[in-house]
Write an enzyme that holds these catalytic residues in place. Structure first.
Site, short mmCIF file in Angstrom:
data_model
loop_
_atom_site.label_atom_id
_atom_site.label_comp_id
_atom_site.label_asym_id
_atom_site.label_seq_id
_atom_site.Cartn_x
_atom_site.Cartn_y
_atom_site.Cartn_z
N HIS A 38 0.69 -1.31 0.11
CA HIS A 38 0.00 -0.10 0.04
C HIS A 38 0.86 1.35 0.13
O HIS A 38 0.70 2.02 -0.97
CB HIS A 38 -1.09 -0.08 1.16
CG HIS A 38 -1.63 1.21 1.42
ND1 HIS A 38 -2.39 1.84 0.68
CD2 HIS A 38 -1.48 2.06 2.63
CE1 HIS A 38 -2.97 2.88 1.08
NE2 HIS A 38 -2.41 3.13 2.36
N HIS A 64 3.68 6.99 5.37
CA HIS A 64 2.77 7.49 5.82
C HIS A 64 1.79 6.77 6.96
O HIS A 64 1.05 7.37 7.46
CB HIS A 64 1.80 7.99 4.65
CG HIS A 64 0.85 7.04 4.11
ND1 HIS A 64 1.55 6.10 3.20
CD2 HIS A 64 -0.40 6.93 4.42
CE1 HIS A 64 0.51 5.43 2.69
NE2 HIS A 64 -0.68 5.62 3.37
N ASP A 65 1.83 5.51 6.78
CA ASP A 65 0.99 4.75 7.79
C ASP A 65 2.05 4.23 9.10
O ASP A 65 1.41 3.51 9.85
CB ASP A 65 0.49 3.53 7.17
CG ASP A 65 -0.84 3.92 6.54
OD1 ASP A 65 -1.42 5.06 7.04
OD2 ASP A 65 -1.15 3.26 5.48
N GLU A 68 0.99 6.00 12.70
CA GLU A 68 -0.47 5.26 12.86
C GLU A 68 -0.61 3.87 13.05
O GLU A 68 -1.23 3.47 14.20
CB GLU A 68 -1.50 5.73 11.72
CG GLU A 68 -3.15 5.71 12.09
CD GLU A 68 -3.88 6.35 11.08
OE1 GLU A 68 -3.47 7.42 10.71
OE2 GLU A 68 -4.76 5.56 10.59
N ASP A 69 0.06 3.25 12.33
CA ASP A 69 -0.17 1.65 12.30
C ASP A 69 0.82 0.80 13.04
O ASP A 69 0.76 -0.42 13.02
CB ASP A 69 -0.52 1.18 11.14
CG ASP A 69 -1.87 1.67 10.61
OD1 ASP A 69 -2.64 1.92 11.49
OD2 ASP A 69 -2.29 1.74 9.44
N ASP A 125 -3.22 8.23 -1.00
CA ASP A 125 -3.54 7.48 -0.11
C ASP A 125 -5.25 7.21 -0.44
O ASP A 125 -5.84 5.91 -0.26
CB ASP A 125 -3.35 8.07 1.27
CG ASP A 125 -3.84 6.90 2.50
OD1 ASP A 125 -3.60 5.70 2.46
OD2 ASP A 125 -4.44 7.33 3.67
#
Ligand code: ZN
Length: 190
Positions: A38, A64-65, A68-69, A125
């Protein structure tokens, strides 16, 4: 724009960093695709289709994630990839302490106010996610949930419009295709 050795080094370091951070994660699709597909897709999309030529933005797309993840902190990103990348990543990171509905509302509220660089990442995204929603959706999502997701994405993207005409056109095209795809799938179950 010309890129030097240092830029390529940072770019590859970001690919490596993201792949390590996401190594135990899978997407929610039926096949359980590797999560790293992704962010790579988002970075490739904004570079090739969106013609974004700011290396910090491309690096931020790859990362980018991670905050957050995964267990990554913004400080870690700042130390390894610099202030600009850290800013872009922080601007596209939801506060996981908040409830999901609240986070979704805040994305709509904040998207017009984030930096130009962060808008490019967010555009990529949302394009990646809405195309997945039609073609390889999370296995437990029914039609209504997928339709609502498309609608919500469109509302977030309202705040990004004007920041990249090419990504805007791709998003609109993808949204229309995903809606048609969902409608057809729905009809076929009737
Ligand atoms: Zn993402």
């Amino acid at each position: 724009m010309q890129f030097d050795d240092k830029d390529i080094s940072r770019l590859l370091a970001a690919v490596k960093f993201a792949s390590e951070k996401h190594k135990f994660q899978k997407r929610k699709d039926k096949q359980g695709s590797p999560y790293i597909n992704h962010p790579i897709k988002v970075a490739e999309l904004i570079w090739n289709k969106g013609e974004v030529r700011d290396i910090d933005v491309i690096i931020a797309a790859l990362l980018h994630d991670t905050v957050e993840d995964t267990d990554t902190s913004i400080e870690e990103i700042k130390k390894l990839f610099g202030d600009k990348v850290a800013l872009y990543v922080s601007e596209v990171t939801d506060d996981k302490k908040l409830q999901k509905e609240e986070r979704k509302k805040l994305q709509i509220k904040h998207s017009p106010n984030i930096s130009h660089g962060a808008k490019q990442v967010k555009f990529g995204d949302k394009i990646s996610n809405i195309s997945d929603i039609a073609e390889s959706p999370p296995c437990n999502w029914d039609f209504d949930r997928r339709r609502q997701y498309l609608e919500w994405s469109n509302n977030v993207v309202k705040g990004l419009r004007g920041s990249n005409d090419k990504l805007e056109a791709i998003f609109d095209d993808c949204l229309t295709k995903s809606e048609i795809f969902l409608d057809n799938e729905y009809k076929n179950t009737k």
